[in-house]
Write an enzyme that holds these catalytic residues in place. Structure first.
Site, short mmCIF file in Angstrom:
data_model
loop_
_atom_site.label_atom_id
_atom_site.label_comp_id
_atom_site.label_asym_id
_atom_site.label_seq_id
_atom_site.Cartn_x
_atom_site.Cartn_y
_atom_site.Cartn_z
N GLY A 183 0.80 -1.22 0.00
CA GLY A 183 0.00 0.00 0.00
C GLY A 183 0.83 1.27 0.00
O GLY A 183 2.05 1.26 0.20
N HIS A 184 0.14 2.37 -0.19
CA HIS A 184 0.76 3.69 -0.33
C HIS A 184 1.56 4.10 0.91
O HIS A 184 1.21 3.78 2.03
CB HIS A 184 -0.29 4.75 -0.64
CG HIS A 184 -1.25 5.00 0.48
ND1 HIS A 184 -0.99 5.90 1.50
CD2 HIS A 184 -2.46 4.48 0.76
CE1 HIS A 184 -1.99 5.93 2.33
NE2 HIS A 184 -2.91 5.07 1.91
#
Length: 189
Positions: free
Chosen positions: A98-99
């Protein structure tokens, strides 16, 4: 596919159907297996009264030197900073990162792991297959997480964890042993 403002180091092998999105930096001696996506938009939405509003991912993605990324991996770009993979880290196939996640040096991650946004995984961790890690956590250096575990809180260094939620593997196995005997106990009753 190679987007805008992408830098790729020396001696890299990028296999077929890889997509490298804008603002990605890839170090030297990196291998990216087929169909992986590097630097795609974050899964980042704001709840509105009648819908989910997509927010812009303005960050970047950094892949260090001597990294190997397996087939069908996805590494989201940062929302406001950088998603990074440290030198010498190896990813198996089918991994989601994820980011704004920071993965340290010499980390090994098995297939089908899901790592949420804004996670920090420090150096020399070993994460086996099908592990899920919740958002905003720190996996301390030299942590081993056994397969199919779920991490719901930050860890301490040098731990071996198992289960969902993950705890010390010896304690989890002690908990599981009586459960395996339960059918025989019920038969006796």
């Amino acid at each position: 596919f190679v987007g805008c403002n992408v830098k790729i180091g020396k001696n890299c092998i990028i296999h077929s159907n890889v997509s490298i999105y804008d603002y990605t930096t890839i170090g030297d001696n990196v291998i990216i297996q087929g169909n992986s996506v590097i630097g795609g938009d974050a899964f980042y939405f704001k709840r509105r009264p009648d819908c989910w509003d997509k927010l812009v991912s303005c960050g970047s993605t950094y892949i260090g030197n001597n990294v190997e990324i397996g087939a069908l991996c996805t590494i989201d770009k940062g929302v406001s900073s950088e998603t990074s993979i440290g030198d010498g880290t190896k990813l198996d196939n089918h991994i989601q990162i994820g980011h704004d996640t920071k993965i340290g040096k010499n980390v090994l991650i098995g297939a089908h792991c899901a790592i949420a946004g804004v996670v920090t995984i420090e150096d020399n961790c070993l994460i086996w297959a099908k592990v899920s890690i919740n958002k905003d956590l720190v996996v301390a250096h030299d942590t081993t997480i056994l397969a199919t575990s779920g991490i719901d809180k930050s860890t301490k260094p040098h731990q071996i964890l198992f289960g969902s939620p993950a705890i010390d593997y010896r304690k989890k196995w002690r908990e599981m042993a009586p459960m395996r005997m339960l059918p025989d106990i019920l038969d006796d009753l």
